[in-house]
Write a protein that holds these residues in place. Structure first.
Motif, PDB file in Angstrom:
ATOM      1  N   LYS A  29      11.387  -3.478   6.551  1.00 50.67           N
ATOM      2  CA  LYS A  29      11.670  -3.593   5.189  1.00 50.67           C
ATOM      3  C   LYS A  29      10.648  -2.959   4.604  1.00 50.67           C
ATOM      4  CE  LYS A  29      14.700  -7.670   5.454  1.00 50.67           C
ATOM      5  NZ  LYS A  29      14.852  -9.165   4.896  1.00 50.67           N
ATOM      6  N   PHE A  30       9.286  -3.189   5.202  1.00 50.52           N
ATOM      7  CA  PHE A  30       8.221  -2.535   3.983  1.00 50.52           C
ATOM      8  C   PHE A  30       7.710  -1.329   4.672  1.00 50.52           C
ATOM      9  CE2 PHE A  30       6.788  -7.431   2.482  1.00 50.52           C
ATOM     10  CZ  PHE A  30       8.001  -7.506   2.027  1.00 50.52           C
ATOM     11  N   ARG A  31       8.361  -0.493   5.462  1.00 49.96           N
ATOM     12  CA  ARG A  31       7.935   0.849   5.759  1.00 49.96           C
ATOM     13  C   ARG A  31       6.639   0.401   6.689  1.00 49.96           C
ATOM     14  NH1 ARG A  31       7.955   5.144   1.229  1.00 49.96           N
ATOM     15  NH2 ARG A  31       7.723   6.398   2.895  1.00 49.96           N
ATOM     16  N   ARG A  32       5.366   0.784   6.164  1.00 56.16           N
ATOM     17  CA  ARG A  32       4.347   0.720   7.084  1.00 56.16           C
ATOM     18  C   ARG A  32       3.408  -0.359   6.284  1.00 56.16           C
ATOM     19  NH1 ARG A  32       3.131   4.541  11.053  1.00 56.16           N
ATOM     20  NH2 ARG A  32       4.408   6.424  10.896  1.00 56.16           N
ATOM     21  N   ASP A  33       3.841  -0.901   5.391  1.00 60.63           N
ATOM     22  CA  ASP A  33       3.048  -1.957   5.106  1.00 60.63           C
ATOM     23  C   ASP A  33       3.167  -3.294   5.864  1.00 60.63           C
ATOM     24  OD1 ASP A  33       2.013  -0.648   2.827  1.00 60.63           O
ATOM     25  OD2 ASP A  33       3.663  -1.451   1.462  1.00 60.63           O
ATOM     26  N   SER A  34       2.396  -4.238   5.729  1.00 63.48           N
ATOM     27  CA  SER A  34       2.109  -5.530   6.643  1.00 63.48           C
ATOM     28  C   SER A  34       2.743  -6.600   5.958  1.00 63.48           C
ATOM     29  CB  SER A  34       0.883  -5.650   7.050  1.00 63.48           C
ATOM     30  OG  SER A  34       0.223  -4.521   7.767  1.00 63.48           O
ATOM     31  N   ALA A  61       0.723  -1.111  -0.011  1.00 63.85           N
ATOM     32  CA  ALA A  61      -0.184   0.055   0.082  1.00 63.85           C
ATOM     33  C   ALA A  61       0.821   1.415  -0.085  1.00 63.85           C
ATOM     34  CB  ALA A  61      -0.889   0.060   1.240  1.00 63.85           C
ATOM     35  N   GLN A  62       1.655   1.613   1.057  1.00 63.20           N
ATOM     36  CA  GLN A  62       2.569   2.783   1.289  1.00 63.20           C
ATOM     37  C   GLN A  62       3.582   2.665   0.151  1.00 63.20           C
ATOM     38  OE1 GLN A  62       5.134   3.464   4.714  1.00 63.20           O
ATOM     39  NE2 GLN A  62       3.679   5.325   4.708  1.00 63.20           N
ATOM     40  N   ARG A  63       4.072   1.486   0.054  1.00 65.00           N
ATOM     41  CA  ARG A  63       5.055   1.319  -1.173  1.00 65.00           C
ATOM     42  C   ARG A  63       4.700   1.753  -2.484  1.00 65.00           C
ATOM     43  NH1 ARG A  63       7.013  -4.490  -0.491  1.00 65.00           N
ATOM     44  NH2 ARG A  63       4.715  -4.764   0.434  1.00 65.00           N
ATOM     45  N   SER A  64       3.467   1.803  -2.534  1.00 63.61           N
ATOM     46  CA  SER A  64       2.521   2.138  -3.863  1.00 63.61           C
ATOM     47  C   SER A  64       1.833   3.558  -3.720  1.00 63.61           C
ATOM     48  CB  SER A  64       1.710   1.050  -4.362  1.00 63.61           C
ATOM     49  OG  SER A  64       2.343  -0.132  -4.572  1.00 63.61           O
ATOM     50  N   LYS A  65       2.591   4.386  -2.775  1.00 62.55           N
ATOM     51  CA  LYS A  65       2.034   5.548  -2.553  1.00 62.55           C
ATOM     52  C   LYS A  65       0.602   5.855  -2.072  1.00 62.55           C
ATOM     53  CE  LYS A  65       5.972   6.961  -4.400  1.00 62.55           C
ATOM     54  NZ  LYS A  65       7.062   7.152  -3.439  1.00 62.55           N
ATOM     55  N   PHE A 125      -7.448   4.740  -0.537  1.00 66.93           N
ATOM     56  CA  PHE A 125      -6.916   4.004   0.422  1.00 66.93           C
ATOM     57  C   PHE A 125      -6.972   2.460  -0.216  1.00 66.93           C
ATOM     58  CE2 PHE A 125      -6.443   5.885   4.706  1.00 66.93           C
ATOM     59  CZ  PHE A 125      -6.818   7.267   4.157  1.00 66.93           C
ATOM     60  N   SER A 126      -6.159   2.230  -1.453  1.00 69.93           N
ATOM     61  CA  SER A 126      -6.045   1.147  -1.868  1.00 69.93           C
ATOM     62  C   SER A 126      -4.971   0.106  -1.562  1.00 69.93           C
ATOM     63  CB  SER A 126      -5.796   1.169  -3.483  1.00 69.93           C
ATOM     64  OG  SER A 126      -4.644   2.100  -3.880  1.00 69.93           O
ATOM     65  N   TYR A 127      -4.940  -1.043  -1.787  1.00 69.68           N
ATOM     66  CA  TYR A 127      -3.648  -2.127  -1.425  1.00 69.68           C
ATOM     67  C   TYR A 127      -3.939  -3.129  -2.304  1.00 69.68           C
ATOM     68  CZ  TYR A 127      -7.740  -4.741   0.615  1.00 69.68           C
ATOM     69  OH  TYR A 127      -8.696  -5.445   0.694  1.00 69.68           O
ATOM     70  N   THR A 184      -1.589  -0.338   6.688  1.00 70.55           N
ATOM     71  CA  THR A 184      -2.396  -1.677   6.896  1.00 70.55           C
ATOM     72  C   THR A 184      -2.043  -2.369   8.204  1.00 70.55           C
ATOM     73  OG1 THR A 184      -0.768  -2.956   5.631  1.00 70.55           O
ATOM     74  CG2 THR A 184      -2.330  -1.996   4.251  1.00 70.55           C
ATOM     75  N   LYS A 185      -3.267  -3.149   8.419  1.00 67.79           N
ATOM     76  CA  LYS A 185      -2.971  -4.027   9.274  1.00 67.79           C
ATOM     77  C   LYS A 185      -3.839  -5.350   8.938  1.00 67.79           C
ATOM     78  CE  LYS A 185      -4.417  -5.445  14.201  1.00 67.79           C
ATOM     79  NZ  LYS A 185      -5.254  -5.086  15.398  1.00 67.79           N
ATOM     80  N   ILE A 186      -3.157  -6.659   9.124  1.00 63.89           N
ATOM     81  CA  ILE A 186      -3.589  -7.756   8.776  1.00 63.89           C
ATOM     82  C   ILE A 186      -3.716  -8.772   9.914  1.00 63.89           C
ATOM     83  CG2 ILE A 186      -2.937  -7.561   6.172  1.00 63.89           C
ATOM     84  CD1 ILE A 186      -0.618  -9.351   6.849  1.00 63.89           C
TER      85      ILE A 186
END
Length: 925
Positions: free
Chosen positions: A659-664, A520-524, A691-693, A529-531
């Motif tokens: 490694k993924f910043r705020r991604d999960s 998500a965040q890596r794609s701007k 708010f896409s992912y 996210t939380k999973i």
């Protein structure tokens, strides 16, 4: 005679009559023995006695009063107002006594002293009463009750059970049901009972609080009193015979430890050093050492033959009530008011040495009041003040059995010589025997019950699906193929309603392992996210239970969500690789503090701290409670220890290794065949059409890469003549690969030497080696300056993989440096350093100075994990101005495995000059 004259005569006659009447009605002078001596004993004799005469003044006897002290006579008969004794008690003279914070005499008691002095300070008639005489009122009890059990001991042959109570000892049959004989006339409560090794004598310790303690020695066969030993100024808590039966060690509330010759009854020596009551004593099995547990929160180890103190075990946080040697004599264990037991490896046998802590366990919710080993040493029994009994497996000191909810507080415990049972004695006077549990294996499962099943990753693109709204509830979940990916949006919702959540349904077999990760965040995308992995009914799936085994708290400063450094209370009893639970976050200890002003460091070796079991970094306040925890797989029995158990579910906010910043990212192992759900939300509760992912589910693909420091395009290695330079290699581990990685470096020019191979340890990310130039080396030529080759080899899922890492770049020769560094064993004949786990050794750090006279700081290179340069102080490893050598201390944690590793040391600055490596071997005895 006129009336006025008659009246005058009457008055003159009446005056002497009145005076005589007043004198006859005057109060009698206070009695020294009954009224004065008890006051002096209560407020003065504790510091002014024959053994501890502060100011050269003793006030225990009438004769002592008139001897006075360094400040002169204590009193002047008939003159209380000028007597120094009264003036210091009333604060009119310095120093005021008793000291501030101590109990003070009442005005009535001071008036008694004054009246006695003013009446001439008359002493006792005849012989002065013994100071050990206790004057108490006789009060008849209103109800009958059993005397509390205060001490227990089996005879060596197991045929007698000695039961201590107030004023008496009962010799009972082994089952405790019948009283065979009573040993009476003890003074006060019997606090300890011991048999001689041959079973022929019984030793009972008792006394009167504040007056004296005594040991009585009895014939075990006929119950006759053989000997009475006195020498302490307060009640005895401990009296233990030496294994050879020649000596007796006693400990008292008066803080003294005395060794007695049993043949003569004479004092042999004292063991001074404790600042609190002595609650327990224990001889080592060979009788050479004595251990003492004290109210000063320490345990001390002594040489019996000389009285030398070999070590002070200062880790406890409060009074220590019980101490014992393991049956094989290799360990010392103690417990007390801090609710913990501690186990030390015994190394201070011939001379003073530091005995390392092997285990420190939170044992009971109340004080540990009794402990004892089974005869074979495989089990330990502890008794807690909160009415619980625990049986411990001594391999790792884990609880194997818990006896809960005892009906009354237990003050005594003894283990049967056959090791089949143990007996406790309670404050209600009752005894109870417990059989040893048949299984004393206390190791709880800490890993998955079966190896995860890794599904082969298919070639080509993964199947893709898009979420289908509504999919907020379990019954609405969008199907997700495994492996596969899904796209979705956390849509806006109306105010006052729950935030959007996207659920996807998938099927998995037991022990299959899958990685779920979001992009998500890596794609701007603004989505954070939380999973979560859920059962089909929407309940969370349990990953692991974390049982707290030690409590602590954050000191010095708060920490943010990324900092690796933290200071924890009582960190001396923590160990590397232990998990630390901090308010929902789980970290792992990578390095202990290296001095009094140094942080503990969490994994990894650099960068942001890692989380474990899917947890993510958060901020933590100073004084926040934290716990050392141990993982227990779901379904395994959790034996309560008084500390919390934290369930950890399959969920993740920010990828745990950052490694993924705020991604999960979450690695899920299915506990059983079935249907599961994965839920995606915004951890903040935010939402929006942008708010896409993308959610990807795939099998793990364990792998690794390795790199050298620096930019490969500009890499060069510069080495000074006669000196060395460090080479650092760094690993990137992927999808759970944690194995060793061997680094091989070849292709050194003539006159240069590279230490190879070097290993990146399992679970770690870096290693160091060195390249050295001979003192007479010549500069590399164009043909050989760049011929080095670096490769990395590891075994991944049973397959050996070798990867090309590159080269050291151009190797250059520099002039002789200002400092040359040497690392050597103290034993000049040795070619390596050898250290045993749990011990400390010395090495010699030496330099040659060539025009550099300032101080030199150093750092170690390539030590095995768990071995550190110890005792370095606030300034680190340093050789001060003008000096050329120093000893350094290397300490190894007790768990470090057998290994050999090339260890070097380099300067900080001065061109980073490195020593030639020396082999450091960790070798278990």
């Amino acid at each position: 005679m006129n009336l006025r004259l008659a009246s005058l005569l009457c008055c003159l006659i009446a005056i002497p009559l009145l005076t005589a009447s007043v004198s006859s009605a005057k109060e009698p002078a206070p009695d020294y023995g009954e009224q004065v001596a008890p006051i002096l004993r209560t407020y003065c004799a504790g510091c002014h006695n024959a053994d501890d005469a502060e100011g050269d003044l003793a006030l225990e006897s009438y004769a002592d009063l008139f001897k006075g002290g360094a400040s002169g006579p204590a009193l002047t008969p008939g003159m209380s107002e000028t007597s120094r004794l009264v003036r210091v008690l009333t604060g009119e003279a310095e120093p005021a006594m008793p000291p501030e914070g101590e109990a003070q005499p009442t005005p009535a008691e001071i008036a008694t002293l004054k009246a006695w002095i003013d009446a001439g300070a008359k002493g006792p008639e005849g012989t002065e009463p013994d100071r050990t005489t206790l004057l108490v009122p006789k009060i008849a009890p209103e109800h009958s009750a059993s005397k509390a059990v205060s001490a227990l001991r089996y005879s060596p042959n197991g045929k007698l059970l000695a039961v201590g109570r107030f004023g008496e000892v009962e010799l009972r049959t082994a089952d405790g049901k019948q009283v065979h004989r009573t040993l009476g006339d003890h003074v006060g409560k019997v606090n300890m009972i011991r048999f001689s090794a041959d079973g022929e004598r019984i030793f009972t310790a008792s006394g009167i609080v504040g007056l004296y303690g005594e040991v009585r020695v009895w014939n075990a066969t006929d119950g006759k009193l053989l000997q009475t030993i006195r020498g302490h100024r307060d009640t005895l808590y401990a009296a233990v015979p030496s294994p050879d039966g020649r000596h007796l060690a006693t400990g008292s509330y008066d803080r003294a430890i005395i060794l007695w010759d049993l043949a003569t009854g004479e004092e042999v020596r004292r063991f001074p050093g404790h600042n609190g009551a002595i609650y327990d004593l224990a001889f080592s099995p060979d009788g050479r050492l004595l251990a003492s547990a004290s109210g000063d929160a320490t345990v001390k180890i002594w040489r019996v033959d000389t009285g030398q103190r070999l070590d002070t075990l200062s880790q406890p946080l409060s009074e220590q009530f019980a101490v014992a040697f393991s049956p094989d004599g290799t360990q010392v264990i103690a417990g007390g008011a801090d609710n913990r037991i501690r186990v030390w490896q015994l190394v201070s046998i011939e001379k003073p040495r530091i005995n390392p802590v092997l285990f420190a366990r939170f044992a009971h919710e109340g004080a540990v009041v009794q402990l004892g080993f089974s005869p074979d040493g495989r089990a330990l029994i502890t008794v807690g003040e909160e009415r619980t009994i625990k049986v411990w497996d001594t391999r790792r000191y884990t609880v194997s059995y818990l006896f809960e909810n005892q009906p009354e507080v237990m003050a005594a415990m003894t283990v049967a010589p056959d090791g089949q049972s143990f007996v406790v004695g309670r404050m209600d006077g009752e005894l109870e025997a417990f059989p040893f549990p048949t299984n004393v294996d206390g190791d709880q499962e800490t890993s998955a019950p079966a190896r995860p099943i890794i599904v082969e990753m298919p070639s080509g693109d993964l199947p893709k699906v898009a979420e289908v709204e509504p999919n907020d509830a379990p019954g609405q979940a969008t199907p997700l193929p495994l492996p596969g990916s899904a796209t979705g949006v956390i849509h806006p919702v109306e105010a006052g309603t729950e935030a959007d959540a996207d659920l996807f349904r998938f099927k998995a077999r037991a022990n299959e392992q899958w990685i779920f990760e979001t992009n998500a965040q890596r794609s701007k995308s603004p989505l954070d996210t939380k999973i979560e992995i859920l059962h089909e009914d929407g309940k969370p799936v349990l990953w692991v239970n974390l049982q707290a085994v030690r409590d602590s708290y954050i000191t010095f400063r708060p920490i943010d969500s990324g900092s690796r450094g933290v200071r924890l209370f009582n960190s001396d009893e923590m160990h590397l690789n232990q998990y630390v639970y901090m308010r929902g976050e789980v970290c792992k200890l990578w390095r202990m503090g290296r001095g009094p002003d140094s942080d503990l460091l969490m994994y990894p070796h650099e960068g942001l701290r890692w989380g474990y079991f899917g947890t993510s970094g958060t901020t933590h306040a100073m004084n926040e409670t934290v716990y050392i925890v141990e993982p227990i797989v779901p379904g395994a029995e959790v034996v309560p220890n008084g500390l919390p158990v934290f369930p950890i579910y399959y969920e993740n906010d920010d990828e745990s290794r950052r490694k993924f910043r705020r991604d999960s990212r979450l690695t899920f192992t299915a506990p059983a065949d079935g249907t599961y759900l994965v839920r995606v939300t915004d951890v903040r509760g935010f939402h929006g059409e942008d708010f896409s992912y993308t959610l990807t589910a795939r099998p793990p693909q364990p792998d690794f890469t390795v790199r050298l420091d620096g930019d490969p395009k500009e890499r060069k290695t510069e080495v000074a003549k006669g000196s060395g330079k460090r080479i650092r290699v760094v690993a990137n581990r992927m999808d759970g690969f944690e194995g060793e990685i061997r680094i091989d470096i070849t292709g050194a020019p003539p006159g240069f030497h590279i230490e190879s191979p070097v290993t990146i340890e399992a679970g770690h990310l870096e290693a160091f080696t060195t390249i050295h130039a001979d003192a007479d080396a010549t500069a590399p030529t164009d043909e050989n300056k760049d011929i080095s080759k670096v490769t990395a080899t590891a075994t991944v899922d049973g397959e050996t993989i070798t990867k090309d890492v590159g080269s050291l770049g151009e190797i250059r020769l520099l002039d002789k440096p200002q400092v040359l560094v040497y690392l050597e064993p103290l034993d000049k004949s040795a070619d390596r350093l050898v250290i045993a786990p749990g011990t400390t050794i010395k090495a010699l750090l030496r330099v040659e100075r060539h025009g550099f006279d300032d101080r030199i700081n150093f750092r170690p290179l390539n030590l095995p994990h768990g071995v550190i340069v110890d005792n370095i102080g606030l300034n680190g490893i340093m050789i001060v101005e003008g000096q050329t050598e120093r000893e350094i201390f290397l300490s190894a944690e007790k768990w470090v495995p057998n290994t050999e590793r090339n260890f070097a040391i380099e300067t900080l600055g001065i061109g980073s000059q490195a020593s030639r490596p020396i082999v450091l071997e960790v070798r278990r005895d």
